[in-house]
Scaffold this motif. Structure first.
Motif, mmCIF file in Angstrom:
data_model
loop_
_atom_site.group_PDB
_atom_site.id
_atom_site.type_symbol
_atom_site.label_atom_id
_atom_site.label_comp_id
_atom_site.label_asym_id
_atom_site.label_seq_id
_atom_site.Cartn_x
_atom_site.Cartn_y
_atom_site.Cartn_z
ATOM 1 N N GLY A 1 -18.920 3.070 -6.436
ATOM 2 C CA GLY A 1 -17.849 4.058 -6.350
ATOM 3 C C GLY A 1 -17.524 4.431 -4.912
ATOM 4 N N ALA A 2 -18.580 4.614 -4.101
ATOM 5 C CA ALA A 2 -18.352 4.952 -2.695
ATOM 6 C C ALA A 2 -17.640 3.813 -1.968
ATOM 7 C CB ALA A 2 -19.690 5.261 -2.019
ATOM 8 N N VAL A 3 -18.067 2.576 -2.258
ATOM 9 C CA VAL A 3 -17.434 1.417 -1.609
ATOM 10 C C VAL A 3 -15.973 1.301 -2.024
ATOM 11 C CG1 VAL A 3 -17.457 -1.097 -1.482
ATOM 12 C CG2 VAL A 3 -19.597 0.169 -1.340
ATOM 13 N N LYS A 4 -15.703 1.510 -3.328
ATOM 14 C CA LYS A 4 -14.324 1.436 -3.803
ATOM 15 C C LYS A 4 -13.460 2.514 -3.157
ATOM 16 C CE LYS A 4 -15.074 -0.730 -8.320
ATOM 17 N NZ LYS A 4 -14.959 -0.550 -9.791
ATOM 18 N N GLY A 5 -14.034 3.734 -3.018
ATOM 19 C CA GLY A 5 -13.278 4.806 -2.377
ATOM 20 C C GLY A 5 -12.930 4.467 -0.937
ATOM 21 N N LYS A 6 -13.918 3.945 -0.199
ATOM 22 C CA LYS A 6 -13.664 3.552 1.188
ATOM 23 C C LYS A 6 -12.634 2.431 1.255
ATOM 24 C CE LYS A 6 -16.583 6.256 3.366
ATOM 25 N NZ LYS A 6 -16.143 7.244 4.378
ATOM 26 N N ALA A 7 -12.751 1.470 0.335
ATOM 27 C CA ALA A 7 -11.812 0.346 0.334
ATOM 28 C C ALA A 7 -10.395 0.821 0.035
ATOM 29 C CB ALA A 7 -12.255 -0.697 -0.694
ATOM 30 N N LYS A 8 -10.257 1.791 -0.902
ATOM 31 C CA LYS A 8 -8.927 2.310 -1.239
ATOM 32 C C LYS A 8 -8.318 3.043 -0.053
ATOM 33 C CE LYS A 8 -6.483 4.908 -4.810
ATOM 34 N NZ LYS A 8 -5.642 5.643 -3.867
ATOM 35 N N GLU A 9 -9.150 3.847 0.629
ATOM 36 C CA GLU A 9 -8.639 4.551 1.808
ATOM 37 C C GLU A 9 -8.173 3.559 2.876
ATOM 38 O OE1 GLU A 9 -11.663 7.149 3.147
ATOM 39 O OE2 GLU A 9 -11.578 8.476 1.392
ATOM 40 N N ALA A 10 -8.968 2.516 3.099
ATOM 41 C CA ALA A 10 -8.586 1.513 4.098
ATOM 42 C C ALA A 10 -7.310 0.791 3.687
ATOM 43 C CB ALA A 10 -9.729 0.516 4.291
ATOM 44 N N ALA A 11 -7.193 0.478 2.370
ATOM 45 C CA ALA A 11 -5.992 -0.213 1.890
ATOM 46 C C ALA A 11 -4.757 0.667 2.036
ATOM 47 C CB ALA A 11 -6.186 -0.631 0.431
ATOM 48 N N ASP A 12 -4.891 1.971 1.713
ATOM 49 C CA ASP A 12 -3.754 2.888 1.860
ATOM 50 C C ASP A 12 -3.323 2.995 3.322
ATOM 51 O OD1 ASP A 12 -3.867 3.282 -0.838
ATOM 52 O OD2 ASP A 12 -4.964 5.187 -0.721
ATOM 53 N N ALA A 13 -4.320 3.095 4.222
ATOM 54 C CA ALA A 13 -3.982 3.184 5.645
ATOM 55 C C ALA A 13 -3.289 1.913 6.122
ATOM 56 C CB ALA A 13 -5.251 3.437 6.463
ATOM 57 N N ALA A 14 -3.791 0.754 5.659
ATOM 58 C CA ALA A 14 -3.172 -0.509 6.059
ATOM 59 C C ALA A 14 -1.757 -0.622 5.510
ATOM 60 C CB ALA A 14 -4.028 -1.681 5.565
ATOM 61 N N THR A 15 -1.552 -0.167 4.256
ATOM 62 C CA THR A 15 -0.205 -0.211 3.664
ATOM 63 C C THR A 15 0.765 0.677 4.434
ATOM 64 O OG1 THR A 15 -1.198 -0.614 1.493
ATOM 65 C CG2 THR A 15 1.079 0.150 1.536
ATOM 66 N N GLU A 16 0.284 1.875 4.816
ATOM 67 C CA GLU A 16 1.144 2.788 5.572
ATOM 68 C C GLU A 16 1.529 2.190 6.923
ATOM 69 O OE1 GLU A 16 1.070 7.415 7.215
ATOM 70 O OE2 GLU A 16 -0.627 6.585 6.079
ATOM 71 N N LYS A 17 0.545 1.598 7.608
ATOM 72 C CA LYS A 17 0.843 0.983 8.903
ATOM 73 C C LYS A 17 1.789 -0.198 8.749
ATOM 74 C CE LYS A 17 -3.424 2.345 11.248
ATOM 75 N NZ LYS A 17 -4.648 1.871 11.942
ATOM 76 N N ALA A 18 1.592 -0.975 7.675
ATOM 77 C CA ALA A 18 2.479 -2.117 7.441
ATOM 78 C C ALA A 18 3.900 -1.647 7.172
ATOM 79 C CB ALA A 18 1.959 -2.943 6.263
ATOM 80 N N GLY A 19 4.037 -0.537 6.397
ATOM 81 C CA GLY A 19 5.376 0.008 6.139
ATOM 82 C C GLY A 19 6.061 0.463 7.417
ATOM 83 N N GLU A 20 5.284 1.136 8.282
ATOM 84 C CA GLU A 20 5.860 1.570 9.559
ATOM 85 C C GLU A 20 6.289 0.374 10.404
ATOM 86 O OE1 GLU A 20 2.928 3.957 11.388
ATOM 87 O OE2 GLU A 20 3.153 5.657 10.004
#
Length: 236
Positions: A145-164
């Motif tokens: 669960g902790a790994v999935k949470g960290k992975a989701k946060e990293a994916a969201d940050a990467a998606t936001e940067k890609a959108g910008e």
């Protein structure tokens, strides 16, 4: 002489074919033999459990007792009897002794204990294994669960940067295309002339407020807005 008997007989024993009997009571079914002295040729001590009489034997020696103990038939199963036939210096002794604890009996006892305790031990181990598996599964779930949470946060940050980055690239492409098509010309800017203020008193936005009875439907004085005749402006 040791108080513990070296040889305990069961039933009748024979020395050179003759019955071994107690000289006091004639009993031959409950005799114990003790080695007496330190030499093989010394007579053994025979004790009768029936009358309690004891004496040095005239036919059984320490060497013959050792020969009996050495020649005892090995027991294969619990039902076997401890029979013996021993010979020492031409003297032959036969009979049956009380069972002694040997390796066969120890193995049999160990097997009996194992068969009795094995089901309980298996149940205990199964309970321990289940508890250990549940604990490992719980810890693994927490880590996952902790790994999935960290992975989701990293994916969201990467998606936001890609959108910008995509938005910036689109803006740059549009600017470049506009520059190529118009030669860098931008939109024309025109300045509107400043509006001149009307000189008529009470004119606001091309309407003049007056107090009159003529325009009142009730005949009373009221304020009415009318178009200004000077600036010709209207708020509509």
């Amino acid at each position: 002489m040791d108080a513990k008997a070296d040889l305990k007989l069961m039933g009748m024993a024979y020395v050179d074919g003759k019955e071994l009997l107690c000289s006091e009571c004639g009993n031959g079914f409950s005799l114990e033999i003790h080695k007496h002295g330190f030499r093989e040729v010394h007579p053994a001590w025979i004790c009768c459990l029936s009358c309690g009489k004891g004496e040095d034997s005239s036919v059984v020696t320490n060497g013959l007792v050792d020969a009996v103990l050495a020649s005892r038939a090995a027991r294969i199963k619990d039902a076997d009897r401890d029979v013996f036939r021993a010979e020492w210096r031409g003297i032959v002794m036969t009979g049956e002794m009380q069972p002694l604890i040997d390796i066969h009996q120890l193995i049999g006892a160990a097997k009996a204990v194992h068969e009795a305790a094995a089901p309980e031990v298996k149940r205990w181990w199964r309970g321990k294994k289940k508890a250990a598996k549940a604990q490992v599964k719980q810890k693994a779930g927490a880590v996952t669960g902790a790994v999935k949470g960290k992975a989701k946060e990293a994916a969201d940050a990467a998606t936001e940067k890609a959108g910008e980055a995509i938005s910036t690239a689109k803006a740059t492409a549009l600017t470049t295309a506009w520059t190529l098509q118009t030669g860098g010309a931008g939109p024309t800017t025109s300045s509107k002339p400043k509006r001149r203020r009307c000189t008529v008193k009470g004119c606001r936005g091309g309407m003049v407020t007056i107090s009159t009875r003529v325009h009142s439907t009730t005949g009373k004085t009221s304020e009415v807005k009318i178009p200004c005749g000077v600036c010709r402006r209207s708020s509509t």
